[in-house]
Design a protein around this motif. Structure first.
Motif, PDB file in Angstrom:
ATOM      1  N   ALA A  48      -3.879   9.854 -27.804  1.00 35.37           N
ATOM      2  CA  ALA A  48      -4.036   8.748 -28.757  1.00 35.37           C
ATOM      3  C   ALA A  48      -2.699   8.473 -29.447  1.00 35.37           C
ATOM      4  CB  ALA A  48      -5.116   9.110 -29.784  1.00 35.37           C
ATOM      5  N   TYR A  49      -1.987   9.544 -29.789  1.00 33.24           N
ATOM      6  CA  TYR A  49      -0.689   9.399 -30.464  1.00 33.24           C
ATOM      7  C   TYR A  49       0.307   8.696 -29.537  1.00 33.24           C
ATOM      8  CZ  TYR A  49       3.546  10.747 -32.998  1.00 33.24           C
ATOM      9  OH  TYR A  49       4.731  10.723 -33.680  1.00 33.24           O
ATOM     10  N   LYS A  99      -0.587   5.040 -29.215  1.00 35.21           N
ATOM     11  CA  LYS A  99      -0.274   4.303 -30.437  1.00 35.21           C
ATOM     12  C   LYS A  99       1.218   3.960 -30.481  1.00 35.21           C
ATOM     13  CE  LYS A  99      -0.290   5.460 -35.261  1.00 35.21           C
ATOM     14  NZ  LYS A  99      -0.707   6.512 -36.165  1.00 35.21           N
ATOM     15  N   HIS A 100       2.053   4.915 -30.061  1.00 33.47           N
ATOM     16  CA  HIS A 100       3.493   4.677 -30.115  1.00 33.47           C
ATOM     17  C   HIS A 100       3.997   3.869 -28.926  1.00 33.47           C
ATOM     18  CE1 HIS A 100       4.614   6.891 -33.748  1.00 33.47           C
ATOM     19  NE2 HIS A 100       3.442   7.472 -33.516  1.00 33.47           N
TER      20      HIS A 100
END
Ligand code: FAQ
Length: 334
Positions: free
Chosen positions: A321-322, A325-326
């Motif tokens: 997810a991280y 997101k980036h």
């Protein structure tokens, strides 16, 4: 499941496309590079069977490092002093690091870590037979460092010259750390052997239980080794299984004598003419039984890995997810 099936078909299609490009000329040029001791790098052309052999060996090696954390991890909370605990903790963390370098080396061959871990958890990939034996006393921690890491070093020093660059380079660092592991194990044995009669008996009992399984770590006898000939031609392996086993026995018998311990082999003798210590017969039926899942701890070791995989699911989800997101703003900016 559906997407896994698709992925699998894609992998098979890619494999056969690669094999289709293997003309005799190309194979001969590859072999000439190997003979000239050039390192093969991830973006270089390589025969499909070479790639598959490396994926098999490197991933099984990685699994061994990770599964191998279990038997010793079992003793971290019971180490007899703070110094012993700190050293054992560092060693077990090193094994984890070795697993990670090795998975990364395998990934350079176009296979994902998820697929490799899945092969382990579903029983399609092997890991070293040695980690299916239990650690029953503190002396086992000494015996593992002395003998298991000693055997691992004997096997892995030649792998520092493996023809595949990423594996060879990973092995250089791994061997430096294994050498510390072997020393810490031998030092535990020295301390026990200089201790009370009960401590010496504990050390002897550990040697009695680990000796034969350690000899099996080097793999089946040469006459039964399926992969050795081809792996030696490709300079993945530099010595045969029996050759390395003999080097290990020759190095270890004098160490046992220094400790005042008896090798549990009534047939062990020094052959003056050959200059080697010769052992009695190895029980290869036991080796096959352990590989087939019948060792004392096979089930426990795989259950521990499956539990770790489940418990770590949220960490992998969070990392994905991280990353997503980036990645999104970066994509928009591009
Ligand atoms: N256990 O044709 P070969 C460590 C399998 S790391 C289980 O001779 P090859 C550090 C073999 O895979 C220990 N399976 O195969 C540590 C093959 O099956 P496959 C691990 C074994 O590859 C210390 C089949 O039998 N080290 O200890 C074993 O040419 C302390 C036929 O055998 C490595 O992996 C076995 N003992 O030679 C961590 C080193 N032996 O794949 C924690 C790299 C053989 O066709 C605590 N690997 N098999 O289904 C190698 O050098 C080689 O792969 C060999 C086997 C020498 C292990």
């Amino acid at each position: 499941m559906y997407s896994q099936a698709l992925d699998q078909r894609d992998v098979q299609r890619a494999d056969s496309q690669r094999e289709a490009g293997e003309s005799p000329d190309r194979l001969a040029r590859f072999q000439a590079r190997v003979e000239a001791e050039e390192k093969i790098e991830p973006n270089d052309w390589m025969p499909e069977a070479y790639r598959r052999t490396l994926v098999r060996q490197i991933s099984q090696h990685a699994h061994s490092e990770i599964v191998g954390m279990g038997p010793e991890g079992n003793w971290i909370t019971r180490a007899p002093s703070l110094r012993r605990k700190a050293a054992l903790l560092a060693k077990v963390q090193d094994e984890c690091g070795h697993g990670v370098y090795l998975y990364a080396a395998a990934e350079t061959l176009g296979v994902s870590r998820e697929e490799l871990v899945d092969q382990l958890l579903t029983g399609r990939a092997k890991y070293s037979s040695i980690f299916n034996y239990p650690t029953l006393s503190w002396a086992d921690i000494g015996a593992i460092g002395w003998l298991v890491d000693g055997a691992a070093i004997m096997n892995q020093i030649p792998l520092c010259r493996c023809s595949y660059g990423p594996y060879a380079r990973a092995m250089i660092r791994v061997c430096k750390e294994e050498s510390f592991h072997q020393r810490q194990g031998y030092e535990i044995m020295v301390t026990l052997c200089r201790g009370t009669a009960a401590q010496r008996a504990m050390a002897q009992d550990a040697l009695d239980r680990w000796w034969w399984p350690v000899l099996m770590m080097f793999g089946p006898p040469d006459a039964e080794s399926q992969h050795s000939d081809q792996s030696m031609r490709w300079k993945i392996k530099r010595f045969t299984n029996d050759g390395l086993r003999q080097k290990f026995v020759d190095a270890t018998v004098p160490q046992a004598r220094y400790l005042g311990l008896a090798i549990p082999d009534p047939d062990l003798r020094f052959d003056e003419a050959a200059g080697h210590w010769l052992t009695g017969p190895i029980d290869w039926a036991e080796f096959r039984r352990v590989l087939a899942g019948g060792g004392v701890c096979n089930r426990q070791r795989l259950e521990a890995r499956r539990r770790a995989q489940q418990d770590g699911a949220w960490v992998r989800d969070a990392a994905r997810a991280y990353a997503a997101k980036h990645a999104a703003p970066a994509r928009e900016a591009a």
